[in-house]
Every structure is written in structure tokens, then in C-alpha cells.
Design an enzyme around this catalytic site. Structure first.
Site, PDB file in Angstrom:
ATOM      1  N   TRP A 156       0.825  -1.208   0.000  1.00 17.96           N
ATOM      2  CA  TRP A 156       0.000   0.000   0.000  1.00 17.96           C
ATOM      3  C   TRP A 156       0.859   1.259   0.000  1.00 17.96           C
ATOM      4  O   TRP A 156       0.503   2.263  -0.627  1.00 17.96           O
ATOM      5  CB  TRP A 156      -0.901   0.003   1.246  1.00 17.96           C
ATOM      6  CG  TRP A 156      -1.735   1.247   1.389  1.00 17.96           C
ATOM      7  CD1 TRP A 156      -2.978   1.485   0.878  1.00 17.96           C
ATOM      8  CD2 TRP A 156      -1.371   2.448   2.106  1.00 17.96           C
ATOM      9  NE1 TRP A 156      -3.410   2.746   1.223  1.00 17.96           N
ATOM     10  CE2 TRP A 156      -2.438   3.354   1.982  1.00 17.96           C
ATOM     11  CE3 TRP A 156      -0.253   2.829   2.841  1.00 17.96           C
ATOM     12  CZ2 TRP A 156      -2.423   4.618   2.557  1.00 17.96           C
ATOM     13  CZ3 TRP A 156      -0.225   4.091   3.411  1.00 17.96           C
ATOM     14  CH2 TRP A 156      -1.304   4.970   3.265  1.00 17.96           C
ATOM     15  N   HIS A 157       2.007   1.204   0.667  1.00 16.23           N
ATOM     16  CA  HIS A 157       2.820   2.400   0.821  1.00 16.23           C
ATOM     17  C   HIS A 157       3.484   2.842  -0.478  1.00 16.23           C
ATOM     18  O   HIS A 157       3.814   4.026  -0.607  1.00 16.23           O
ATOM     19  CB  HIS A 157       3.888   2.180   1.900  1.00 16.23           C
ATOM     20  CG  HIS A 157       3.364   2.354   3.285  1.00 16.23           C
ATOM     21  ND1 HIS A 157       2.726   1.346   3.974  1.00 16.23           N
ATOM     22  CD2 HIS A 157       3.374   3.433   4.130  1.00 16.23           C
ATOM     23  CE1 HIS A 157       2.375   1.785   5.171  1.00 16.23           C
ATOM     24  NE2 HIS A 157       2.748   3.038   5.295  1.00 16.23           N
ATOM     25  N   GLY A 158       3.697   1.968  -1.413  1.00 15.81           N
ATOM     26  CA  GLY A 158       4.289   2.435  -2.653  1.00 15.81           C
ATOM     27  C   GLY A 158       4.798   1.328  -3.549  1.00 15.81           C
ATOM     28  O   GLY A 158       4.935   0.177  -3.139  1.00 15.81           O
TER      29      GLY A 158
END
Length: 462
Positions: free
Chosen positions: A315-317
Site C-alpha cells: 500500500w505504501h508504494g
């Protein structure tokens, strides 16, 4: 439109005035939605088109599901949200990774602009769909009300991620500009501003210097850079959360708590109950529990923990650093769970010395993983980590990192001693001269010590 800009101050002053003047609930929804559109469109008007499309498909999908009880009407919007996130955020990463794995050249990535805050508002949209599917809430018949929730401006760019069943009921009442809310909101905003422009941004200068050329620095410099980034990301992100929560509080909204002294955590699981609480609870409610949580047997529980943390990393990248970071946090959470299963439930009267060792050990674990999170690629991460054993090179100790480390450590220690390990609130009485004097002195000190360079919020990139 940055929270601490003159443009935002004028925008927010006008919104407060309109909120105070408009006494009808539905008309207030229109005011809030227009504010959301102005705030988000200020960054890039093109972003509004995607946001509107997401809101539309969620609105019709949920209402069709409630009418027909056919899962396809929930599945299509959820898949659409995930598809949009995948294309905007991960498609080029997958193309590059595929070409590198099979040594393929000549395939070019797409020129995709990542819409601001896309991960946050898509997760809010999916929260609404999941809550309707579970029957926690009814499908929203008022389109403007749903649009106001998904696009709510204080937290659209960097959270907190507020679940539908927590936010939508707040839109069922007239919002009043109350003195108590204004006083509390101002103090939260000033606290968040302090964390961002005084702490995080100044620490960031030192961290960036070391990360730009890690091989040039010795182990002392690397050590303080690792400490520095652990402080920077905490102050930057919790600072944004405080400002967003404070802004919402002035408007008579409650966004909940997003941080709770995370560096007092005794283990990885405890850390995620204290860090980015809104995202952690989102993954708990909509991923970990649906997978079976801790009720599906020990082996599946370990798997569920690992999968949840892996998805959190993704989700973060779109970078292998985030994937590795998620994997390692997943391994850490699963190992802790295995240890607890072997040892049995921890005694609440644990020896303070043992608690201290656990806290320090978890801080080391988290700080080392922040290296992977911060690095541009795994090569840089390994350069920084290997620098912990390098005796030669430049010695660079930034005084701000040391001072702010002491201040944040003291705050955590006071929380451990005075409030049973949780964050405590110090509220000024702004009706008194003493409270007003402290507040204005505080603001003066912010102006005196703030970093004046251009430094975006870290989580705005997600």
C-alpha cells in the site's frame, strides 16, 4: 494548498464563516463538499475527475447491492478501486520489474500522474463498500453526503483514514462552531505544526545529507541518521494527523486518534496499534479479520499476520523497499505471535526492566526497518545498514537531531510514567490570560525555530 499557508488560512476562515451561518444540515453538506472540491482541485483540477468517478461508482454500487443483494454490485466498485490504485500506482513498477526479470528492453513505461491522496480516499471508499456489505451501515441515499465523506478535505491527502461507519453518522447533525472545539482544534493544529516545521523538517536536512552519500559517512553519522529518520517520519506524519484532526475538530468533526506514542511499543503488534492507527485498524477490520484473524488456528494466524503486513507494505508504494519493509514487519509480527503462543499470555505485571528491554529492542527493530522504508532502493538501504560497521568516513552529528531526540524521548517517558504508556493531552485554558500567553509564546517559538525550506509531507506521496 498546504495547511500552514496563507491561502489555506483564507480558505478555512471563509469555510468557518459559512459553517457558522448555514444552520441546515443538508445545506452544510453542500458547503463541505464545495470546500472539498476547492481544496483538492487547487492541487490539480484533473484529479477531481477520478475522485468524482470513484464516488459515483461507489454510490450506485452500494445502493444496487442493497436493493438486489447481489454481491456483484459491491464487487465491481471494489475491483474498480483496486484497479485504479493498481494502474496509477503500480503499473509502471510491474512493467519495470517484468522487463528486468526477463532482460527485456524496448518496453516503455506509461506517463501516469499519481493523483494526490489516492491511496487514502480509495481506502475510505472501500471502507464504505465493505461496511454496506457487512450490514454495519445502510447504503447512503444522499449522494452529496457520501461525496462529502470520501473527499473530506482535512484528511484526503494524508489521512487519517476514517471508516464510513465512524464518519457518516457525524453528517446527520448540524455542525456548529463551538468555542470548546475551536480551542481544542487550535491547540492540536499548533502541536502538529510544531512537529512538522520545527522538528521533522529540520531533522530531514540532516537525514537527507547522509542518505545522499551514505558511503562517505562513518558509523556514528549513520547511527544518528537512522535515529533522525525515525524521529522525522514520526513527527512529520503525526504532525499532519494532528493538524488534520484539529482542523476537523474546529468544524465539529471527530477523526479519532492516529498515533499513540509508538516508540513505547513493546513488540511489533503493539507498534501497529500505536502507529498510523487508522490504517492499521483498516487492515485489521477488512483484511486480517476476514482472512480468519486469530481464530483460524495458529499456522493460519501467522499467515494472516504476514499477509496483512505485506499488503500494508505494498500500500505504501511501488518499490521493492516497501515490499521488503512489509515482509520484514510481517515476519516480526508472526515471530512475536509464535513467541507468545509458546510462552503464553504475558503477565500484566511484567518486570519494568523486562518492559524496558522489550521497548528498546522493538525500537531498534523498527528503526532498522525505517532504513529500508526511507531508501530509494535496496542498494542504498544496504549501504546505509552496512555503514553501521564502518569506522572511517565523515563524522556528522546534527545538533537538532540530538535535541529533538531528547525531547521526544522525554515525552514518551512521561507518557509511560504518567498515563500508563499512552499519549497524554495538555490542554490550555484559552479563556485565561495565562493560556493565551502560553499559546502566543508557543507560536512565536515556532516562527523563530521553523525550517523555512520547501519540505512536503512524507505521506503525501502515498
Amino acid at each position: 494548498m498546504i495547511f500552514y499557508s496563507l491561502t489555506f488560512a483564507l480558505f478555512f476562515a471563509a469555510l468557518i464563516m459559512l459553517t457558522h451561518l448555514v444552520k441546515d444540515c443538508k445545506k452544510q453538506h453542500i458547503v463541505f463538499l464545495l470546500a472539498n472540491i476547492v481544496f483538492y482541485g487547487y492541487w490539480d483540477v484533473r484529479f477531481l475527475l477520478l475522485l468524482a468517478a470513484v464516488i459515483l461508482i461507489c454510490y450506485y454500487g452500494a445502493n444496487l447491492y442493497e436493493t438486489n443483494q447481489n454481491r456483484v454490485f459491491i464487487t465491481i466498485p471494489v475491483v474498480t478501486c483496486l484497479g485504479v490504485l493498481g494502474i496509477c500506482k503500480y503499473l509502471n513498477f510491474f512493467i519495470d520489474s517484468f522487463c528486468e526479470a526477463f532482460n527485456i528492453s524496448g518496453i516503455h513505461t506509461l506517463q501516469i500522474i499519481l493523483p494526490l491522496g489516492i491511496s487514502f480516499y480509495l481506502f475510505q471508499a472501500m471502507s464504505y463498500l465493505f461496511d454496506v456489505k457487512k450490514g454495519t451501515i445502510s447504503a447512503e441515499k444522499d449522494f452529496i453526503k457520501l461525496a462529502t465523506y470520501i473527499s473530506f478535505f482535512p484528511q484526503i491527502t494524508s489521512g487519517p483514514i476514517v471508516k464510513a461507519h465512524d464518519f457518516l453518522p457525524q453528517l446527520d447533525r448540524v455542525h456548529r462552531i463551538k468555542k470548546s472545539n475551536v480551542y481544542e482544534g487550535i491547540q492540536l493544529f499548533v502541536l502538529g505544526l510544531t512537529k512538522k516545521v520545527v522538528f521533522a523538517d529540520r531533522i530531514g536536512v540532516a537525514v537527507n545529507a547522509v542518505y545522499s552519500a551514505p558511503l562517505a559517512y562513518n558509523n556514528i553519522s549513520i547511527f544518528w541518521a537512522i535515529i533522525g529518520y525515525s524521529l522525522q517520519i514520526y513527527c512529520d506524519f503525526s504532525g499532519y494527523s494532528d493538524m488534520a484532526i484539529g482542523i476537523a475538530k474546529v468544524l465539529d468533526f471527530d477523526l479519532g486518534k492516529n498515533f499513540d506514542l509508538p516508540y513505547l511499543a513493546r513488540n511489533p503488534s503493539d507498534f501497529w496499534r500505536r502507529w498510523h492507527i487508522s490504517l492499521s485498524s483498516w487492515f485489521r477490520d477488512y483484511v486480517y479479520i476476514p482472512l480468519g484473524g486469530g481464530r483460524a488456528g495458529k499456522e493460519k494466524t501467522y499467515r494472516n499476520l504476514f499477509v496483512t503486513m505485506l499488503l500494508s507494505g505494498i500500500w505504501h508504494g511501488a518499490n521493492w523497499t516497501f515490499i521488503v519493509w512489509g515482509v520484514l514487519h510481517g515476519v516480526g509480527s508472526a515471530v512475536h505471535k509464535i513467541f507468545r503462543d509458546i510462552k503464553g499470555k504475558a503477565d500484566k505485571r511484567t518486570n519494568p526492566a523486562v518492559s524496558f528491554i522489550c521497548i528498546v529492542g522493538n525500537c531498534i527493530f523498527v528503526a532498522l526497518l525505517w532504513v529500508v522504508f526511507r531508501a530509494t532502493d535496496m542498494g542504498q538501504a544496504m549501504e546505509v545498514l552496512s555503514g553501521l560497521f564502518r569506522m572511517t568516513g565523515i563524522t556528522y552529528i546534527n545538533v537538532y537531531v540530538v535535541i529533538y531526540f531528547v525531547i521526544i524521548a522525554v515525552v514518551h517517558i512521561l507518557g509511560a510514567i504518567k498515563n500508563n504508556g499512552h499519549a497524554f493531552e495538555v490542554k490550555l485554558d484559552l479563556d485565561t490570560f495565562k493560556g493565551q500567553f502560553i499559546l502566543f509564546t508557543w507560536i512565536f517559538l515556532i516562527i523563530a525555530f521553523m525550517y523555512v525550506g520547501d519540505s512536503a509531507f512524507i505521506y503525501a506521496q502515498f
